[in-house]
Design a protein around this motif. Structure first.
Motif, PDB file in Angstrom:
ATOM      1  N   ALA A   1       7.890   2.364  16.015  1.00  0.00           N
ATOM      2  CA  ALA A   1       7.944   3.935  16.124  1.00  0.00           C
ATOM      3  C   ALA A   1       6.501   4.626  16.374  1.00  0.00           C
ATOM      4  CB  ALA A   1       8.413   4.474  14.986  1.00  0.00           C
ATOM      5  N   LYS A   2       5.602   3.869  15.307  1.00  0.00           N
ATOM      6  CA  LYS A   2       4.211   4.403  15.678  1.00  0.00           C
ATOM      7  C   LYS A   2       3.495   4.211  16.965  1.00  0.00           C
ATOM      8  CE  LYS A   2      -0.227   3.226  13.473  1.00  0.00           C
ATOM      9  NZ  LYS A   2      -1.040   2.411  12.363  1.00  0.00           N
ATOM     10  N   TYR A   3       4.010   3.134  17.707  1.00  0.00           N
ATOM     11  CA  TYR A   3       3.565   3.158  19.042  1.00  0.00           C
ATOM     12  C   TYR A   3       4.478   3.838  19.998  1.00  0.00           C
ATOM     13  CZ  TYR A   3      -0.139   0.384  16.624  1.00  0.00           C
ATOM     14  OH  TYR A   3      -1.029  -0.079  16.013  1.00  0.00           O
ATOM     15  N   GLY A   4       5.364   4.651  19.693  1.00  0.00           N
ATOM     16  CA  GLY A   4       6.350   5.424  20.536  1.00  0.00           C
ATOM     17  C   GLY A   4       7.596   4.500  21.072  1.00  0.00           C
ATOM     18  N   GLY A   5       7.937   3.479  20.525  1.00  0.00           N
ATOM     19  CA  GLY A   5       9.131   2.639  20.647  1.00  0.00           C
ATOM     20  C   GLY A   5      10.234   3.173  20.142  1.00  0.00           C
ATOM     21  N   ASP A   6      11.481   3.036  20.527  1.00  0.00           N
ATOM     22  CA  ASP A   6      12.502   3.563  20.179  1.00  0.00           C
ATOM     23  C   ASP A   6      13.482   2.961  19.163  1.00  0.00           C
ATOM     24  OD1 ASP A   6      15.002   5.076  20.142  1.00  0.00           O
ATOM     25  OD2 ASP A   6      15.898   4.152  22.194  1.00  0.00           O
ATOM     26  N   VAL A   7      13.651   3.489  18.251  1.00  0.00           N
ATOM     27  CA  VAL A   7      14.259   2.766  16.890  1.00  0.00           C
ATOM     28  C   VAL A   7      15.746   3.376  16.500  1.00  0.00           C
ATOM     29  CG1 VAL A   7      12.239   1.915  15.751  1.00  0.00           C
ATOM     30  CG2 VAL A   7      12.942   4.102  15.116  1.00  0.00           C
ATOM     31  N   SER A   8      16.151   4.222  17.718  1.00  0.00           N
ATOM     32  CA  SER A   8      17.404   4.648  17.348  1.00  0.00           C
ATOM     33  C   SER A   8      18.404   3.710  17.255  1.00  0.00           C
ATOM     34  CB  SER A   8      17.683   5.813  18.392  1.00  0.00           C
ATOM     35  OG  SER A   8      17.655   5.227  19.619  1.00  0.00           O
ATOM     36  N   GLY A   9      19.585   3.640  16.304  1.00  0.00           N
ATOM     37  CA  GLY A   9      20.468   2.477  16.213  1.00  0.00           C
ATOM     38  C   GLY A   9      19.954   1.791  14.911  1.00  0.00           C
ATOM     39  N   LEU A  10      18.739   1.727  14.843  1.00  0.00           N
ATOM     40  CA  LEU A  10      17.963   0.550  13.686  1.00  0.00           C
ATOM     41  C   LEU A  10      17.805   1.423  12.439  1.00  0.00           C
ATOM     42  CD1 LEU A  10      15.520  -1.379  15.922  1.00  0.00           C
ATOM     43  CD2 LEU A  10      17.655  -1.495  15.649  1.00  0.00           C
ATOM     44  N   VAL A  11      17.744   2.622  12.401  1.00  0.00           N
ATOM     45  CA  VAL A  11      17.534   3.404  11.355  1.00  0.00           C
ATOM     46  C   VAL A  11      18.610   4.716  11.360  1.00  0.00           C
ATOM     47  CG1 VAL A  11      15.367   2.991  10.632  1.00  0.00           C
ATOM     48  CG2 VAL A  11      15.677   4.735  11.947  1.00  0.00           C
ATOM     49  N   PRO A  12      18.921   5.376  10.525  1.00  0.00           N
ATOM     50  CA  PRO A  12      19.654   6.540  10.743  1.00  0.00           C
ATOM     51  C   PRO A  12      18.884   7.633  11.503  1.00  0.00           C
ATOM     52  CG  PRO A  12      19.795   5.793   8.347  1.00  0.00           C
ATOM     53  CD  PRO A  12      18.676   5.139   8.984  1.00  0.00           C
ATOM     54  N   ASP A  13      19.700   8.585  12.320  1.00  0.00           N
ATOM     55  CA  ASP A  13      19.078   9.382  13.288  1.00  0.00           C
ATOM     56  C   ASP A  13      18.247  10.342  12.482  1.00  0.00           C
ATOM     57  OD1 ASP A  13      20.690   8.377  15.199  1.00  0.00           O
ATOM     58  OD2 ASP A  13      22.340   9.929  15.208  1.00  0.00           O
ATOM     59  N   HIS A  14      18.515  10.905  11.309  1.00  0.00           N
ATOM     60  CA  HIS A  14      17.418  11.815  10.628  1.00  0.00           C
ATOM     61  C   HIS A  14      16.167  11.054  10.457  1.00  0.00           C
ATOM     62  CE1 HIS A  14      19.792  10.090   7.197  1.00  0.00           C
ATOM     63  NE2 HIS A  14      18.770  10.089   6.517  1.00  0.00           N
ATOM     64  N   VAL A  15      16.401   9.861  10.212  1.00  0.00           N
ATOM     65  CA  VAL A  15      15.256   8.755   9.927  1.00  0.00           C
ATOM     66  C   VAL A  15      14.327   8.683  11.183  1.00  0.00           C
ATOM     67  CG1 VAL A  15      14.232   6.714   8.889  1.00  0.00           C
ATOM     68  CG2 VAL A  15      15.998   7.581   7.911  1.00  0.00           C
ATOM     69  N   VAL A  16      14.873   8.526  12.295  1.00  0.00           N
ATOM     70  CA  VAL A  16      14.072   8.448  13.493  1.00  0.00           C
ATOM     71  C   VAL A  16      13.346   9.718  13.784  1.00  0.00           C
ATOM     72  CG1 VAL A  16      14.260   8.124  16.063  1.00  0.00           C
ATOM     73  CG2 VAL A  16      16.110   7.114  14.823  1.00  0.00           C
ATOM     74  N   GLU A  17      13.970  10.948  13.397  1.00  0.00           N
ATOM     75  CA  GLU A  17      13.202  12.116  13.551  1.00  0.00           C
ATOM     76  C   GLU A  17      12.245  12.195  12.591  1.00  0.00           C
ATOM     77  OE1 GLU A  17      16.229  15.337  13.191  1.00  0.00           O
ATOM     78  OE2 GLU A  17      17.566  14.423  14.906  1.00  0.00           O
TER      79      GLU A  17
ATOM     80  N   GLN B   1       0.879  -1.283   0.005  1.00  0.00           N
ATOM     81  CA  GLN B   1      -0.060   0.138  -0.053  1.00  0.00           C
ATOM     82  C   GLN B   1       1.173   1.414   0.023  1.00  0.00           C
ATOM     83  OE1 GLN B   1      -2.221  -0.703   3.492  1.00  0.00           O
ATOM     84  NE2 GLN B   1      -3.760  -1.840   2.536  1.00  0.00           N
ATOM     85  N   SER B   2       0.329   2.166  -0.215  1.00  0.00           N
ATOM     86  CA  SER B   2       1.199   3.625  -0.212  1.00  0.00           C
ATOM     87  C   SER B   2       1.688   3.835   1.319  1.00  0.00           C
ATOM     88  CB  SER B   2       0.219   4.874  -0.540  1.00  0.00           C
ATOM     89  OG  SER B   2      -0.536   5.061   0.513  1.00  0.00           O
ATOM     90  N   GLY B   3       2.934   4.429   0.952  1.00  0.00           N
ATOM     91  CA  GLY B   3       3.946   4.288   2.250  1.00  0.00           C
ATOM     92  C   GLY B   3       3.666   5.577   3.171  1.00  0.00           C
ATOM     93  N   LEU B   4       4.473   5.403   4.209  1.00  0.00           N
ATOM     94  CA  LEU B   4       4.402   6.282   5.228  1.00  0.00           C
ATOM     95  C   LEU B   4       4.901   7.662   4.435  1.00  0.00           C
ATOM     96  CD1 LEU B   4       4.268   7.269   8.281  1.00  0.00           C
ATOM     97  CD2 LEU B   4       6.467   6.452   8.454  1.00  0.00           C
ATOM     98  N   PHE B   5       6.169   7.604   3.798  1.00  0.00           N
ATOM     99  CA  PHE B   5       7.016   8.554   3.115  1.00  0.00           C
ATOM    100  C   PHE B   5       6.672   8.425   1.749  1.00  0.00           C
ATOM    101  CE2 PHE B   5       9.326   7.525   6.982  1.00  0.00           C
ATOM    102  CZ  PHE B   5       9.540   8.822   7.725  1.00  0.00           C
TER     103      PHE B   5
ATOM    104  N   MET C   1      10.298   9.848  11.227  1.00  0.00           N
ATOM    105  CA  MET C   1       9.217   8.958  11.740  1.00  0.00           C
ATOM    106  C   MET C   1       8.509   9.574  12.692  1.00  0.00           C
ATOM    107  SD  MET C   1      10.333   4.915  11.061  1.00  0.00           S
ATOM    108  CE  MET C   1      11.763   4.952  12.077  1.00  0.00           C
ATOM    109  N   ASN C   2       9.272  10.045  13.772  1.00  0.00           N
ATOM    110  CA  ASN C   2       8.576  10.435  14.900  1.00  0.00           C
ATOM    111  C   ASN C   2       7.821  11.974  14.424  1.00  0.00           C
ATOM    112  OD1 ASN C   2       9.677   8.803  16.647  1.00  0.00           O
ATOM    113  ND2 ASN C   2      11.411  10.015  17.402  1.00  0.00           N
ATOM    114  N   ALA C   3       8.241  12.556  13.592  1.00  0.00           N
ATOM    115  CA  ALA C   3       7.363  13.859  12.990  1.00  0.00           C
ATOM    116  C   ALA C   3       5.996  13.387  12.546  1.00  0.00           C
ATOM    117  CB  ALA C   3       8.310  14.667  11.970  1.00  0.00           C
ATOM    118  N   LYS C   4       6.249  12.200  11.533  1.00  0.00           N
ATOM    119  CA  LYS C   4       5.021  11.748  10.929  1.00  0.00           C
ATOM    120  C   LYS C   4       4.081  11.389  11.830  1.00  0.00           C
ATOM    121  CE  LYS C   4       6.092  11.674   6.279  1.00  0.00           C
ATOM    122  NZ  LYS C   4       5.303  12.345   5.264  1.00  0.00           N
ATOM    123  N   PHE C   5       4.547  10.712  12.982  1.00  0.00           N
ATOM    124  CA  PHE C   5       3.677   9.918  13.901  1.00  0.00           C
ATOM    125  C   PHE C   5       3.032  10.826  14.945  1.00  0.00           C
ATOM    126  CE2 PHE C   5       5.643   5.727  12.576  1.00  0.00           C
ATOM    127  CZ  PHE C   5       4.673   5.433  11.691  1.00  0.00           C
TER     128      PHE C   5
END
Ligand code: PNS
Length: 159
Positions: A135-151, A42-46, A153-157
């Motif tokens: 990330a959608k439910y507020g979990g921490d994904v830092s270290g799994l995706v680049p830092d700018h991607v964490v930011e 389906q159409s994505g988050l980004f 995703m947090n901004a989207k959610f």
């Protein structure tokens, strides 16, 4: 000049993807990260531009890389751009079962070969979908995706 395409949805790019790009770039003269439409998802988050921007930022340490997008058959892109190889990461036998028919179909259609790199064990359990869910439910994904991607995703959610 040897060119390889790393195709995928990259919604969003993860540290596992970046590791594959970095390693592939040592074996080919040029790597093209190709953000493609997956008709089964389906159409994505980004949107595509956001995904490409995040990949560009995450791969600024790789000199022989470029980022592109394509909306049609992958093999039409590789043929038109004289690309002889596809490179993908394999995390497990689940990936193998998903990738084998695509690799065989792409080779039948155009002769392009697919090269698989085994995912680094640090990243074996990471996927874009799992990171989005956490990330959608507020979990921490830092270290799994680049830092700018964490930011991003947090901004989207949190919007
Ligand atoms: O990251 P994904 O979503 O698993 O990537 C799958 C992708 C984009 C590589 C695949 O869906 C694809 O190749 N899409 C382009 C359309 C195409 O060529 N389909 C036939 C594949 S054999």
């Amino acid at each position: 000049m040897t060119k390889a395409v790393c195709p995928g949805s990259f919604d969003p790019v993860t540290n596992g993807h970046v590791d594959i790009f970095t390693r592939a770039a040592k074996s080919f003269d040029e790597i093209i990260v190709l953000v493609t439409a997956n008709p089964n998802k389906q159409s994505g988050l980004f949107n595509i531009e956001e995904r490409m921007d995040m990949i560009r930022q995450a791969t600024s340490h790789i000199p022989n890389i470029k980022v592109d997008t394509w909306g049609g058959l992958l093999v039409d892109y590789t043929t038109a751009n004289h690309v002889g190889a596809l490179v993908k990461g394999l995390r497990s036998s689940l990936d193998y079962d998903y990738e084998l028919p695509m690799a065989q179909m792409n080779r039948r259609l155009s002769g392009v070969d697919t090269f698989f790199l085994m995912t680094d064990e640090k990243y074996g359990y990471i996927s874009s979908s799992l990171c989005k869910e956490v990330a959608k439910y507020g979990g921490d994904v830092s270290g799994l995706v680049p830092d700018h991607v964490v930011e991003a995703m947090n901004a989207k959610f949190r919007k």
